[in-house]
Write a protein that holds these residues in place. Structure first.
Motif, PDB file in Angstrom:
ATOM      1  N   GLY A  23     -42.802   8.755  -0.555  1.00 37.31           N
ATOM      2  CA  GLY A  23     -44.150   9.200  -0.234  1.00 37.31           C
ATOM      3  C   GLY A  23     -44.219  10.662   0.144  1.00 37.31           C
ATOM      4  N   GLY A  24     -43.070  11.307   0.297  1.00 39.21           N
ATOM      5  CA  GLY A  24     -43.031  12.718   0.678  1.00 39.21           C
ATOM      6  C   GLY A  24     -41.769  13.369   0.152  1.00 39.21           C
ATOM      7  N   PRO A  25     -41.708  14.697   0.199  1.00 35.20           N
ATOM      8  CA  PRO A  25     -40.600  15.433  -0.428  1.00 35.20           C
ATOM      9  C   PRO A  25     -39.342  15.548   0.428  1.00 35.20           C
ATOM     10  CG  PRO A  25     -42.204  16.971   0.429  1.00 35.20           C
ATOM     11  CD  PRO A  25     -42.763  15.607   0.692  1.00 35.20           C
ATOM     12  N   ASP A  26     -39.017  14.517   1.189  1.00 36.00           N
ATOM     13  CA  ASP A  26     -37.784  14.524   1.979  1.00 36.00           C
ATOM     14  C   ASP A  26     -37.437  13.069   2.272  1.00 36.00           C
ATOM     15  OD1 ASP A  26     -35.741  14.773   3.920  1.00 36.00           O
ATOM     16  OD2 ASP A  26     -36.523  16.710   4.546  1.00 36.00           O
ATOM     17  N   VAL A  27     -36.309  12.605   1.734  1.00 34.23           N
ATOM     18  CA  VAL A  27     -35.951  11.200   1.826  1.00 34.23           C
ATOM     19  C   VAL A  27     -34.537  11.071   2.377  1.00 34.23           C
ATOM     20  CG1 VAL A  27     -35.501   9.102   0.513  1.00 34.23           C
ATOM     21  CG2 VAL A  27     -37.460  10.523  -0.060  1.00 34.23           C
ATOM     22  N   THR A  28     -34.346  10.169   3.323  1.00 33.94           N
ATOM     23  CA  THR A  28     -33.024   9.875   3.857  1.00 33.94           C
ATOM     24  C   THR A  28     -32.755   8.392   3.678  1.00 33.94           C
ATOM     25  OG1 THR A  28     -33.152  11.662   5.484  1.00 33.94           O
ATOM     26  CG2 THR A  28     -31.539   9.929   5.886  1.00 33.94           C
ATOM     27  N   LEU A  29     -31.635   8.082   3.018  1.00 30.43           N
ATOM     28  CA  LEU A  29     -31.303   6.700   2.701  1.00 30.43           C
ATOM     29  C   LEU A  29     -29.855   6.414   3.083  1.00 30.43           C
ATOM     30  CD1 LEU A  29     -32.795   6.738  -0.908  1.00 30.43           C
ATOM     31  CD2 LEU A  29     -33.863   5.700   1.082  1.00 30.43           C
ATOM     32  N   GLN A  30     -29.586   5.161   3.410  1.00 28.65           N
ATOM     33  CA  GLN A  30     -28.212   4.740   3.681  1.00 28.65           C
ATOM     34  C   GLN A  30     -27.608   4.195   2.390  1.00 28.65           C
ATOM     35  OE1 GLN A  30     -28.301   6.262   7.132  1.00 28.65           O
ATOM     36  NE2 GLN A  30     -26.507   5.025   6.747  1.00 28.65           N
ATOM     37  N   VAL A  31     -26.492   4.760   1.956  1.00 33.65           N
ATOM     38  CA  VAL A  31     -25.816   4.307   0.741  1.00 33.65           C
ATOM     39  C   VAL A  31     -24.312   4.335   0.980  1.00 33.65           C
ATOM     40  CG1 VAL A  31     -27.618   5.139  -0.810  1.00 33.65           C
ATOM     41  CG2 VAL A  31     -25.720   6.640  -0.224  1.00 33.65           C
ATOM     42  N   PRO A  32     -23.553   3.489   0.275  1.00 38.02           N
ATOM     43  CA  PRO A  32     -22.101   3.624   0.348  1.00 38.02           C
ATOM     44  C   PRO A  32     -21.703   5.021  -0.117  1.00 38.02           C
ATOM     45  CG  PRO A  32     -22.723   1.561  -0.696  1.00 38.02           C
ATOM     46  CD  PRO A  32     -23.978   2.364  -0.555  1.00 38.02           C
ATOM     47  N   GLU A  33     -20.845   5.671   0.634  1.00 44.43           N
ATOM     48  CA  GLU A  33     -20.560   7.082   0.358  1.00 44.43           C
ATOM     49  C   GLU A  33     -20.049   7.306  -1.051  1.00 44.43           C
ATOM     50  OE1 GLU A  33     -17.879  10.551   2.361  1.00 44.43           O
ATOM     51  OE2 GLU A  33     -19.298   9.423   3.555  1.00 44.43           O
ATOM     52  N   LYS A  34     -19.119   6.468  -1.508  1.00 45.60           N
ATOM     53  CA  LYS A  34     -18.579   6.671  -2.852  1.00 45.60           C
ATOM     54  C   LYS A  34     -19.664   6.464  -3.895  1.00 45.60           C
ATOM     55  CE  LYS A  34     -14.778   5.450  -5.949  1.00 45.60           C
ATOM     56  NZ  LYS A  34     -15.617   5.536  -7.126  1.00 45.60           N
ATOM     57  N   GLU A  35     -20.465   5.430  -3.710  1.00 46.68           N
ATOM     58  CA  GLU A  35     -21.540   5.174  -4.662  1.00 46.68           C
ATOM     59  C   GLU A  35     -22.514   6.347  -4.709  1.00 46.68           C
ATOM     60  OE1 GLU A  35     -25.538   2.495  -4.774  1.00 46.68           O
ATOM     61  OE2 GLU A  35     -23.677   1.441  -4.280  1.00 46.68           O
ATOM     62  N   GLY A  36     -22.866   6.870  -3.532  1.00 46.17           N
ATOM     63  CA  GLY A  36     -23.833   7.965  -3.487  1.00 46.17           C
ATOM     64  C   GLY A  36     -23.350   9.187  -4.237  1.00 46.17           C
ATOM     65  N   ASN A  37     -22.061   9.465  -4.189  1.00 44.34           N
ATOM     66  CA  ASN A  37     -21.545  10.666  -4.832  1.00 44.34           C
ATOM     67  C   ASN A  37     -21.186  10.439  -6.289  1.00 44.34           C
ATOM     68  OD1 ASN A  37     -20.939  13.431  -4.464  1.00 44.34           O
ATOM     69  ND2 ASN A  37     -18.763  12.958  -4.609  1.00 44.34           N
ATOM     70  N   ASP A  38     -21.311   9.211  -6.778  1.00 45.03           N
ATOM     71  CA  ASP A  38     -21.036   8.921  -8.183  1.00 45.03           C
ATOM     72  C   ASP A  38     -22.201   9.284  -9.083  1.00 45.03           C
ATOM     73  OD1 ASP A  38     -18.481   8.043  -7.889  1.00 45.03           O
ATOM     74  OD2 ASP A  38     -18.961   5.908  -7.860  1.00 45.03           O
ATOM     75  N   TYR A  39     -23.337   9.626  -8.500  1.00 44.54           N
ATOM     76  CA  TYR A  39     -24.556   9.801  -9.286  1.00 44.54           C
ATOM     77  C   TYR A  39     -25.118  11.226  -9.185  1.00 44.54           C
ATOM     78  CZ  TYR A  39     -24.925   4.725  -9.797  1.00 44.54           C
ATOM     79  OH  TYR A  39     -24.699   3.411 -10.115  1.00 44.54           O
ATOM     80  N   TYR A  40     -25.885  11.567 -10.230  1.00 47.66           N
ATOM     81  CA  TYR A  40     -26.776  12.720 -10.191  1.00 47.66           C
ATOM     82  C   TYR A  40     -28.183  12.190  -9.926  1.00 47.66           C
ATOM     83  CZ  TYR A  40     -23.056  15.458 -12.398  1.00 47.66           C
ATOM     84  OH  TYR A  40     -21.870  16.089 -12.659  1.00 47.66           O
ATOM     85  N   TYR A  41     -29.012  13.011  -9.282  1.00 47.26           N
ATOM     86  CA  TYR A  41     -30.354  12.578  -8.909  1.00 47.26           C
ATOM     87  C   TYR A  41     -31.393  13.570  -9.435  1.00 47.26           C
ATOM     88  CZ  TYR A  41     -27.819   9.511  -5.713  1.00 47.26           C
ATOM     89  OH  TYR A  41     -26.972   8.574  -5.195  1.00 47.26           O
TER      90      TYR A  41
END
Length: 343
Positions: free
Chosen positions: A192-210
Motif C-alpha cells: 500500500g506504500g513505497p516501503d515494505v518490510t517482510l520476514q523471509v528466510p535469509e537464503k531465500e530472500g537473497n536468491d531472488y531479484y525484485y
C-alpha cells in the motif's frame, strides 16, 4: 459545440449567461477564426499539464471588455474543427486555472486544448495557442532498493509525480534479472506504500531479484530489478528472562530446581536458542556485565525453562540467575538473582 467564423466576426448564441458560438455543420479551423475588431484580446500564457487531471492555466486579460473565458478540447488527430466547449470560467483578476477531470483515453492518445475570451457584447476572441496533452501511463517506480538482514527483507522505492497517483504497488520476483513475466516472475507481495518490510528466510530472500509495478488500476512498466544487499548482521540483545523460583527436589532438599520464563522477550523470539544458568555463593549480586565469579551450570544452552542443580550443600547460601542466548552467542542481561539455601 463548434465554432464558426463568418467574415471577420463570430456569430454567437447566448447560453447560461455567457455567449456561445452558434452551431454549424462544419467548424472553421483555428487559423480561420478571427475576432471582432472591438472583441476581447486572445488570452496569453495558456499552458496545460497532466497531474491527476489536465491542469490549465492562463494570464487574465487586462482589458475591461473581457467578462469570461471558454475552454475547448479536441482530439489532436481529429483537428481543431472538432473542438468542443468543455467549460466556461468567469473573469479573473490575475490568473485563471481550470482542471479537466474528464477520463481521457490513455495509451498515447493526444488531446489539444485552447481558450478564448468572451466580451460584454458577446464577441469571442480567437483561440489561444493550442496545447497538446497525452494522458500518461503510470510511471514505473524508481530508486528501488532492497536490503536483507537477519531474515528481514526491506524493499523501498520512489514514485515519480507523473500520471495518476497509484492505488497500490505489486512486488514481483524472479531468480534472474530483469524481473519480467518471461523470466518467470512471480507475484511476491502487494503493498500500500513505497516501503515494505517482510520476514523471509535469509537464503531465500537473497536468491531472488525484485521489481515493483504501480497499479492505479492500469499497470505501469516494471521498475529496475534489484537484488537485496546483505547488511551487516547486528542482532539485538534479547530481553532478560524472569526468575520464577528456586525450589527443592529430593527428600532432603539436596537438589535445587531453578525455573524461569521469557520475561519481556518477544513470544517465540527466533533469536533465542536457549538459556544459561549461573550460580555463585557471594552475597554480592552480579550486574549485567559481571557475574562476580559465578559458575555456569550448563555446558550448552538449556532449551527448556528449568534446570536441576544437584551440587548444593546444607547451610550454604546460593544465588541463581539466568540469561537468554541467541544463535550468534549474544547473551542477555541476567534475570534478577534468586537466593536459595537449606538449613
Amino acid at each position: 459545440m463548434s465554432r464558426v467564423a463568418i467574415g471577420t466576426a463570430l456569430v454567437l448564441a447566448t447560453t447560461a449567461g455567457l455567449a456561445l458560438p452558434a452551431s454549424a455543420a462544419q467548424a472553421a479551423p483555428v487559423s480561420a477564426v478571427t475576432t471582432v475588431a472591438s472583441g476581447p484580446a486572445v488570452p496569453a500564457g495558456f499552458e496545460a499539464h497532466y497531474t491527476n487531471g489536465v491542469v490549465l492555466t492562463w494570464t487574465a486579460n487586462k482589458d475591461e471588455s473581457t467578462t469570461g473565458y471558454r475552454i475547448y478540447r479536441w482530439r489532436t488527430a481529429d483537428g481543431p474543427d472538432t473542438a468542443q466547449v468543455i467549460a466556461t470560467a468567469g473573469k479573473v483578476p490575475f490568473a485563471g486555472r481550470h482542471v479537466d477531470e474528464t477520463e481521457l483515453d490513455k495509451g498515447g492518445v493526444h488531446y489539444s486544448y485552447a481558450i478564448t475570451a468572451i466580451g460584454r457584447d458577446g464577441a469571442e476572441s480567437a483561440f489561444s495557442t493550442p496545447r497538446d496533452i497525452v494522458r500518461p501511463w503510470h510511471a514505473a517506480p524508481v530508486d528501488v532498493a532492497a536490503t536483507l538482514a537477519d531474515g528481514t527483507l526491506n524493499i523501498r522505492w520512489k514514485q515519480p509525480e507523473v500520471g495518476d497517483r497509484p492505488d497500490h504497488w505489486l512486488i514481483y520476483r524472479s531468480k534472474t534479472a530483469p524481473v519480467r513475466p518471461e523470466t518467470g516472475a512471480e507475484l511476491f507481495h502487494e503493498a500500500g506504500g513505497p516501503d515494505v518490510t517482510l520476514q523471509v528466510p535469509e537464503k531465500e530472500g537473497n536468491d531472488y531479484y525484485y521489481a515493483v509495478v504501480a497499479i492505479t488500476p492500469a499497470r505501469s512498466a516494471y521498475s529496475k530489478s534489484v537484488r537485496p544487499t546483505i547488511t551487516e548482521r547486528k542482532p539485538g540483545t534479547p530481553a532478560a528472562p524472569v526468575m520464577w523460583n528456586v525450589g527443592s527436589v529430593g527428600n532432603q532438599g539436596e537438589i535445587a530446581l531453578v525455573s524461569w520464563d521469557d520475561g519481556k522477550a518477544k513470544p517465540g523470539d527466533p533469536r533465542i536458542v536457549g538459556y544459561n544458568v549461573y550460580r555463585w555463593t557471594s552475597e554480592e549480586r552480579p550486574d549485567a556485565t559481571d557475574r562476580g565469579g559465578a559458575t555456569k551450570l550448563n555446558p550448552a544452552p538449556v532449551t527448556g525453562r528449568s534446570l536441576q542443580d544437584p551440587d548444593v550443600k546444607d547451610g550454604t547460601k546460593y544465588w541463581y540467575a539466568v540469561t537468554a542466548v541467541t544463535a550468534d552467542g549474544i547473551e542477555s542481561a541476567p534475570a534478577a538473582p534468586v537466593l536459595y539455601w537449606t538449613a
